[in-house]
Design a protein around this motif. Structure first.
Motif, PDB file in Angstrom:
ATOM      1  N   MET B 393       0.847  -1.206   0.000  1.00 56.32           N
ATOM      2  CA  MET B 393       0.000   0.000   0.000  1.00 56.32           C
ATOM      3  C   MET B 393       0.877   1.248   0.000  1.00 56.32           C
ATOM      4  SD  MET B 393      -3.524  -0.729   2.076  1.00 56.32           S
ATOM      5  CE  MET B 393      -2.809  -0.811   3.702  1.00 56.32           C
ATOM      6  N   ALA B 394       1.946   1.219   0.751  1.00 51.61           N
ATOM      7  CA  ALA B 394       2.849   2.379   0.768  1.00 51.61           C
ATOM      8  C   ALA B 394       3.402   2.601  -0.635  1.00 51.61           C
ATOM      9  CB  ALA B 394       3.984   2.142   1.770  1.00 51.61           C
TER      10      ALA B 394
ATOM     11  N   ALA C 298      -9.570   0.947  14.449  1.00 54.10           N
ATOM     12  CA  ALA C 298      -8.106   0.999  14.391  1.00 54.10           C
ATOM     13  C   ALA C 298      -7.630   2.323  13.811  1.00 54.10           C
ATOM     14  CB  ALA C 298      -7.568  -0.169  13.561  1.00 54.10           C
ATOM     15  N   TRP C 299      -8.329   2.816  12.817  1.00 56.22           N
ATOM     16  CA  TRP C 299      -7.954   4.115  12.248  1.00 56.22           C
ATOM     17  C   TRP C 299      -8.105   5.254  13.276  1.00 56.22           C
ATOM     18  CZ3 TRP C 299     -11.508   3.098   7.438  1.00 56.22           C
ATOM     19  CH2 TRP C 299     -10.797   2.322   6.482  1.00 56.22           C
ATOM     20  N   GLU C 374      -7.855   3.270   3.263  1.00 57.89           N
ATOM     21  CA  GLU C 374      -6.693   3.620   4.100  1.00 57.89           C
ATOM     22  C   GLU C 374      -5.668   4.441   3.305  1.00 57.89           C
ATOM     23  OE1 GLU C 374      -5.648   0.614   6.910  1.00 57.89           O
ATOM     24  OE2 GLU C 374      -3.495   0.967   6.645  1.00 57.89           O
ATOM     25  N   MET C 375      -5.390   3.992   2.078  1.00 60.43           N
ATOM     26  CA  MET C 375      -4.451   4.762   1.248  1.00 60.43           C
ATOM     27  C   MET C 375      -5.017   6.139   0.943  1.00 60.43           C
ATOM     28  SD  MET C 375      -2.772   1.992  -1.432  1.00 60.43           S
ATOM     29  CE  MET C 375      -4.270   1.140  -1.915  1.00 60.43           C
ATOM     30  N   ALA C 385      -4.712   6.405  13.361  1.00 66.27           N
ATOM     31  CA  ALA C 385      -4.038   5.890  14.557  1.00 66.27           C
ATOM     32  C   ALA C 385      -3.266   4.613  14.246  1.00 66.27           C
ATOM     33  CB  ALA C 385      -5.081   5.616  15.654  1.00 66.27           C
ATOM     34  N   ALA C 386      -3.847   3.752  13.435  1.00 63.63           N
ATOM     35  CA  ALA C 386      -3.189   2.478  13.109  1.00 63.63           C
ATOM     36  C   ALA C 386      -3.806   1.963  11.828  1.00 63.63           C
ATOM     37  CB  ALA C 386      -3.376   1.472  14.251  1.00 63.63           C
ATOM     38  N   SER C 387      -3.379   0.790  11.401  1.00 67.08           N
ATOM     39  CA  SER C 387      -3.878   0.258  10.140  1.00 67.08           C
ATOM     40  C   SER C 387      -5.213  -0.457  10.315  1.00 67.08           C
ATOM     41  CB  SER C 387      -2.868  -0.724   9.538  1.00 67.08           C
ATOM     42  OG  SER C 387      -3.477  -1.400   8.449  1.00 67.08           O
TER      43      SER C 387
END
Lengths: 415, 415, 415, 415
Positions: B393-394, C298-299, C374-375, C385-387
């Motif tokens: 993803m990065a 998680a985000w 997420e991307m 905050a996290a994945s």
């Protein structure tokens, strides 16, 4: 996307003796996503189609399925059983028999033609006694195979394969019997085991109602035995690796997966008892052939096949009167009436056209096709004795499809 | 109808290095009715696909299209150019190179293997200097052809074909250069003319995004010249009749019409400037490969290919830590996550699996595939150093697709 | 043909809460030729889909199928049971409840809104006690119907319909209970008979996995009785002629035949025991919802629904931090990652986006969708905050689908 | 999957006056994945179909597209323009005119029937002078609308809409002119603007060659103005929100997306200059009607329509001799020849059957259909004077399609 809209609207009538119209059921089946041919779902598919197609060939022995069109299956039959310079006896019933002979020669075999002379041989089925006589004269058994075409697609003559087997046996000759039933299988009665064929060649785009792209070799134990000693180079066509991999439903190299989906559907359709199974399919084709021949007779034209017992249930060759160019008639019919007819091939080019009546066909489709022919013939200036369409309609009306051949419409969609 | 619903709902992720997922556009094109391959519409179709596929091979010379799968096109390349007992030099980069060697031997050629020893050769592309050395030693020019695999589907290593051509030239050797680009064409950059290939072999079910069933030989003038003297028996595969018939867009025997519909659509998609044309396709595949390798590196696992310049843009081989059965991992992933991965083949069976990233693919599909791998590896007890999904993803986020490769979404449906 | 190739290659991820992705099985079924809706085949089709869809509603009473989209079925429910000026009590859980209220007003009803004030009501399910209190106050029984939305598509909150029925009963009030389960049916558990709904409204393009175009009214005996006295003008929507014609599987006017083919297939899929039947479908959706909420947590972001017992198994609303325009994030994700997300509607426009997780979905599709989110969130500058992808993968890996919900892949293609 | 294989093989001939056979091109277009109807691709689609369909109606004013079948569009026309108790004048040309009258009554209008008495009125088009006389007598202008059917699907009579407009104008009456062209549009010439229609109603499943499921209201400025004051309750059918949303190509609620894909394709086909555009379509239908009537005359049977200038180009009603049950004949034809014909409706049930000749049709399809009728009539014991098939073939052969109507087959697939 490609546009195939040569004509403004409506259903194109594809009445050539193959490729035959593909039923929507099969086109839909073929549109399923391609799967991993080494994955767990594939084996089940492979076993299913191998079983189904063996039933269609009426054989208990292996059937090999090639991801290649029918011409390849001709080559496979020879490459697996012959060695360079071997003698093969090839009976010429028409253009496709002649092409097969040409292939055998290109592959380095000594291919001997047999048959009646000139165009006469193209109007009849195999004369089995000629084969018996030739084999009887081959005392040293130099001839390794007898090759015949079951249903000659270029003329509309079907041959008696059991008679050929009996002729070989009567001559006490060990030659293999190789039969091209590319345009016969699933339309004209065919019994691979019972009739003693050693290799039967077939393709997908005729009675099986699939697009072209896969083809078949049905084998006999003697053919398999012969393949162990044959020396023509072979790899793609080799039976040994195919039979080995097929045991679990897989293939030694990438199969034509989407056509196999179509084949599964085709076998379901052909073997469906509701519509009479294979016997029903054969009865439907016989009746279609009778009606088309009734039309040709009413027009006062000749059929290419002149032997009553050899008329093909798959196609009918219609001979033009002298001076009429059959291809000009075909072109006029195609442009005016959106109907594709088969051209005359080889020795009879321009002298005849062919009407296909196979596979995904029915009575009204043939009424339409005969109507297109009748209008086109008249527009081309051909004098017709009477209406062929009327004759065919009379035949259809007076001869209902036998019950076992699908006469009783099933209650669809009901379960 | 056949049921392919192994899993309850949703899209199956077919991430094997071919057959690759077939776009709906192509499945729809293939569902058009089969037409008369001797009728007026067909010639236009034939000319169109022959022109399109030549652009994809980047050649001005003839491309032959077989109604047969890729293995047949291997046989065609040899059968048209070789005579019994001819020497051919075959570089082994992996399983498919080895299978091609096996075929050459079955066809009666003296096929000499060359390459690095053991599994080491299966982790790299062709070492062109080995070919140069071997040819230099062949003073009598007994070697008739050098055979290499452009993109080794079993390992994920791509070879430098131009380097091979230069090696042959440096050795001043007349051998033909035959290249298998079955899994490379239309995904990894390939230039048939510019790189001096004499025969390039390809298939439909990889970068062309079609179901399996048609395959290709792209020719050079030297290959065509060689075919006039080659003596291996050939008929179905013969280039001469193909090239003759192709001039007007027709074929000497029944073509796989419906797959040609798909091929027309595939060429339209690949050559569409809106999405960057061929260069866009190559850029997309390179970027997908980089992201997948970033994931493998993050997991702390090895890729099968160890040469940086040879990493395939088409697939990535992922090596399992000692003691882990790759096929058990694949099976778990298939059952739990509806994801098909490629198995390890030949020498590396059980030691690695393969992730396909080709054809009708995109970033999120690979995020899903890597997610399935990551969950499955963990469930199988494989210790992972970090998240490969995060790494991929990065990579995707930081490396937007270049504009010419289709980054700017077009206004679809708008004209 | 129309081109829908906004992005260069690969599968578009349609993760809006409907229309949901249509399975290929259903698209294929819908491509069958339209038949005579007064012919003998049609009746069998009609009876089959009427029976199938009643099972999906879990009702023994009639279900009416309209050749119209879901909004029409809202109108039908009111037009069949109400008279001009009637009072109806409509609970506002979100945008769609508000639209239904608007429709009732346009149709000439006195539609009273009830619910928590402001945006607060859009973050929870129906508070049944508010309904009970209001009905108890309606001594004259002026209120003819209570209207609630089962699964509020604009927010991701599911309401307890049985609690609403109990509230009505507790108030000893005769009002009809009308439920919009357009986006709930076949995804979130729903029991028309057992929960005492009088009219349930549903559409085709959500859990039934069909394209939009048909919609439903499931009836109760009380609703049918009410329709005999209701005076709003009705003809197209009239239940009486529908129920009469449906007895033999026919319809009073032209039905949407091809969508009914799709409905037959959809019911086959949903009721298929191999994958757990309806209970399996509900379990799959619950698990998908849990994984998506784990990702959002998680985000470090909020879900729009804040009541633990009301989280929808069908979609999740993701609230943006202050200052972030949700639609800008959605656009970026669509252009970069070929993923469609649902927009915020009405009061929450720009403040949230919606992830659909319904119908023809699976774990990896959601990993991909969450990966795209997420991307995109990061690229839009939202601090996470996290994945979330990691959290969802952990959930999927640790919570295998229960056996009855389709965990055991069936041996497809094997019978 | 559903099975629709009532008959064993071949193409089913669906020759009812709608639903008409759907071309494969349209079925393929409809199988594209459903997209987000609020996403960027949708607006382009919406604008395209709204523009295309307006050209088919020959109007510059708005056309509203409903995700509902044609009966709904009848209701829409009334609901948007009328208030409870309004007077409407409805001319009865047949069963569908009678059904529309029944709907108006159910919706609370005072619907006055006008027309010739008994079955006589069902054999002719609208007698415009009767309308003029009635309107002239309506001094107070109580009558708000005149409703006529352009092409009466139950009888095969087409009415002169321009004559109706002139009659209204001659009476100096402000009533709106509402026209049902459900079975006429795109087959029989129709000019919404030029002929002064205020609302024209149409459906998808006739000349537009789509499956049923979408329908249309073409509007005039006067109709739009009337809708601002009309008081019948309306929401789903309301024009105002539709017109507003349509400006950017979107819809106020979920549209029938996949049918809109089909509509885009349908408009492309109908407006394609290569085949003569709309004028070509009208010419094809006129010629088909002439041929079918020639057949009926040859049989010695009557057509239901007895006015020469009113014969429909879309369908022909064939009257049975006394004592023959038309439905028994239809059933026999369906079972024996796989041909669906339209039943007699309402007043003429059992006395006639209807042959559809519309949409995706061509000459040979009609030869087949007439052949099926001719065989079936004879088998049912009906005495025929001569062969209708021969008469139709003579007509087709002697009257080639005019060039502008698609007579010159285009070179397909060639660009």
């Amino acid at each position: 996307m490609l546009e195939l809209d040569f004509h403004p609207t409506g259903h194109h009538f594809l009445q050539i003796p193959g490729p035959s119209p593909v039923p929507d059921r099969i086109l839909r089946a073929m549109s399923m996503p391609t799967i991993d041919h080494r994955g767990p779902e594939f084996g089940a598919l492979g076993l299913r189609v191998l079983k189904g197609v063996a039933e269609v060939f009426q054989t208990k022995h292996p059937v090999v399925i090639y991801p290649a069109s029918g011409t390849g299956a001709w080559e496979a039959a020879l490459a697996n059983t012959m060695s360079a310079g071997d003698d093969v006896l090839m009976y010429e019933t028409g253009h496709f028999a002649a092409l097969w002979h040409r292939m055998a020669t290109r592959l380095g075999l000594r291919a001997e033609r047999i048959g009646l002379p000139g165009v006469e041989g193209w109007r009849r089925g195999v004369q089995a006694h000629l084969i018996e006589e030739r084999l009887a004269a081959d005392r040293e058994h130099a001839i390794k195979a007898v090759c015949v075409v079951h249903n000659e697609t270029s003329t509309g003559a079907t041959s008696d394969i059991l008679a050929v087997r009996r002729a070989i046996d009567a001559a006490k000759h060990p030659a293999l019997l190789m039969v091209d039933s590319i345009s016969g299988l699933a339309s004209a009665e065919y019994r691979h085991d019972e009739w003693g064929a050693d290799v039967t060649i077939a393709g997908s785009q005729k009675g099986l109602m699939l697009p072209p792209g896969i083809s078949f070799n049905a084998l006999s134990p003697r053919a398999i035995e012969a393949s162990r000693f044959a020396k023509l180079p072979k790899s793609f066509w080799a039976w040994d690796e195919m039979m080995e991999a097929n045991r679990t439903g897989y293939f030694p190299y990438t199969p034509a997966t989407n056509l196999l989906y179509g084949l599964a559907e085709s076998c379901d359709m052909l073997l469906d008892d509701t519509h009479g199974g294979l016997a029903g399919a054969f009865a439907r084709h016989r009746r279609w052939g009778e009606a088309v021949r009734a039309a040709v007779a009413a027009w006062g034209l000749e059929t290419q096949c002149v032997e009553p017992q050899s008329h093909s249930p798959v196609l009918t060759g219609v001979v033009m009167p002298p001076g009429v160019d059959a291809d000009r008639v075909r072109k006029l019919i195609h442009e005016r009436f959106d109907l594709s007819l088969g051209t005359g091939l080889g020795k009879v080019k321009g002298r005849m056209f062919r009407i296909g009546h196979l596979g995904n066909c029915n009575d009204l489709t043939l009424v339409a096709a005969l109507g297109g022919c009748e209008m086109g013939l008249k527009l081309a200036g051909v004098k017709l004795a009477a209406s062929g369409v009327q004759a065919a309609m009379a035949h259809f009306a007076e001869h209902p499809l036998p019950l076992h051949a699908g006469a009783a419409p099933r209650r669809a969609a009901s379960e």
